[in-house]
Motif scaffolding. Structure first.
Motif, mmCIF file in Angstrom:
data_model
loop_
_atom_site.group_PDB
_atom_site.id
_atom_site.type_symbol
_atom_site.label_atom_id
_atom_site.label_comp_id
_atom_site.label_asym_id
_atom_site.label_seq_id
_atom_site.Cartn_x
_atom_site.Cartn_y
_atom_site.Cartn_z
ATOM 1 N N THR A 4 29.959 49.069 24.699
ATOM 2 C CA THR A 4 30.810 48.596 25.789
ATOM 3 C C THR A 4 30.459 47.138 26.058
ATOM 4 N N TYR A 5 31.472 46.281 25.966
ATOM 5 C CA TYR A 5 31.300 44.848 26.175
ATOM 6 C C TYR A 5 31.995 44.409 27.454
ATOM 7 N N GLU A 6 31.393 43.450 28.142
ATOM 8 C CA GLU A 6 32.066 42.794 29.255
ATOM 9 C C GLU A 6 32.806 41.594 28.665
ATOM 10 N N VAL A 7 34.102 41.514 28.939
ATOM 11 C CA VAL A 7 34.927 40.436 28.403
ATOM 12 C C VAL A 7 35.655 39.769 29.563
ATOM 13 N N ARG A 28 38.431 40.386 34.403
ATOM 14 C CA ARG A 28 37.255 40.987 33.755
ATOM 15 C C ARG A 28 37.642 42.346 33.187
ATOM 16 N N TYR A 29 37.201 42.602 31.956
ATOM 17 C CA TYR A 29 37.456 43.881 31.307
ATOM 18 C C TYR A 29 36.143 44.450 30.787
ATOM 19 N N GLU A 30 36.056 45.768 30.769
ATOM 20 C CA GLU A 30 34.984 46.464 30.061
ATOM 21 C C GLU A 30 35.651 47.152 28.884
ATOM 22 N N ILE A 31 35.320 46.708 27.689
ATOM 23 C CA ILE A 31 35.999 47.146 26.472
ATOM 24 C C ILE A 31 35.021 47.916 25.590
ATOM 25 N N ALA A 39 36.379 43.669 20.417
ATOM 26 C CA ALA A 39 36.454 43.635 21.880
ATOM 27 C C ALA A 39 37.274 42.430 22.336
ATOM 28 N N ASP A 40 37.072 41.298 21.682
ATOM 29 C CA ASP A 40 37.826 40.080 21.968
ATOM 30 C C ASP A 40 39.327 40.309 21.772
ATOM 31 N N ASN A 41 39.698 40.906 20.649
ATOM 32 C CA ASN A 41 41.116 41.153 20.344
ATOM 33 C C ASN A 41 41.750 42.162 21.296
ATOM 34 N N ILE A 42 41.015 43.203 21.648
ATOM 35 C CA ILE A 42 41.538 44.215 22.574
ATOM 36 C C ILE A 42 41.766 43.597 23.954
ATOM 37 N N ALA A 43 40.821 42.799 24.419
ATOM 38 C CA ALA A 43 40.951 42.156 25.731
ATOM 39 C C ALA A 43 42.127 41.180 25.750
ATOM 40 N N LEU A 44 42.317 40.437 24.668
ATOM 41 C CA LEU A 44 43.445 39.502 24.589
ATOM 42 C C LEU A 44 44.774 40.260 24.661
ATOM 43 N N HIS A 45 44.875 41.343 23.927
ATOM 44 C CA HIS A 45 46.100 42.156 23.944
ATOM 45 C C HIS A 45 46.350 42.724 25.341
ATOM 46 N N GLU A 56 48.267 30.307 28.505
ATOM 47 C CA GLU A 56 46.976 30.054 27.873
ATOM 48 C C GLU A 56 46.030 31.202 28.215
ATOM 49 N N TYR A 57 45.347 31.704 27.196
ATOM 50 C CA TYR A 57 44.372 32.776 27.363
ATOM 51 C C TYR A 57 43.075 32.343 26.709
ATOM 52 N N ASP A 58 41.998 32.291 27.467
ATOM 53 C CA ASP A 58 40.688 31.938 26.925
ATOM 54 C C ASP A 58 39.796 33.175 27.057
ATOM 55 N N VAL A 59 39.521 33.819 25.932
ATOM 56 C CA VAL A 59 38.775 35.076 25.917
ATOM 57 C C VAL A 59 37.335 34.807 25.535
ATOM 58 N N ARG A 60 36.402 35.437 26.259
ATOM 59 C CA ARG A 60 34.995 35.324 25.886
ATOM 60 C C ARG A 60 34.255 36.625 26.207
ATOM 61 N N VAL A 61 33.550 37.102 25.233
ATOM 62 C CA VAL A 61 32.687 38.267 25.422
ATOM 63 C C VAL A 61 31.398 37.748 26.045
ATOM 64 N N THR A 62 31.072 38.234 27.231
ATOM 65 C CA THR A 62 29.924 37.671 27.947
ATOM 66 C C THR A 62 28.641 38.456 27.777
ATOM 67 N N ARG A 63 28.750 39.786 27.653
ATOM 68 C CA ARG A 63 27.514 40.541 27.459
ATOM 69 C C ARG A 63 27.787 41.953 26.975
ATOM 70 N N LEU A 64 26.752 42.564 26.452
ATOM 71 C CA LEU A 64 26.776 43.938 25.988
ATOM 72 C C LEU A 64 26.310 44.809 27.149
ATOM 73 N N LEU A 65 27.160 45.743 27.581
ATOM 74 C CA LEU A 65 26.801 46.591 28.710
ATOM 75 C C LEU A 65 26.092 47.873 28.265
#
Length: 66
Positions: A4-7, A28-31, A39-45, A56-65
């Motif tokens: 599970t990633y925080e994006v 914020r998403y938990e993917i 995780a990046d692609n799922i959050a963008l979608h 404009e969409y700027d996606v960043r995976v911030t941490r591993l939950l």
């Protein structure tokens, strides 16, 4: 293995095509995904489906939950 990633996704939405008024926000998403890239692609979608007027969409995976 699935983790599970925080994006965080920064989104810029313009109200009208005729002027420069826009709204900036972060969602914020938990993917759950096998990799950071997935995780990046799922959050963008997901962000594009929730904010279809976004320009404009700027996606960043911030941490591993988990």
């Amino acid at each position: 293995m699935v983790h599970t990633y925080e994006v965080l996704v920064d989104i810029k939405e313009f109200f009208d095509k005729t002027n420069n008024t826009c709204q900036n926000g972060t969602t914020r998403y938990e993917i759950d995904a096998e990799s950071k890239q997935k995780a990046d692609n799922i959050a963008l979608h997901q962000a594009r489906s929730e904010h279809p007027k976004g320009t404009e969409y700027d996606v960043r995976v911030t941490r591993l939950l988990r």
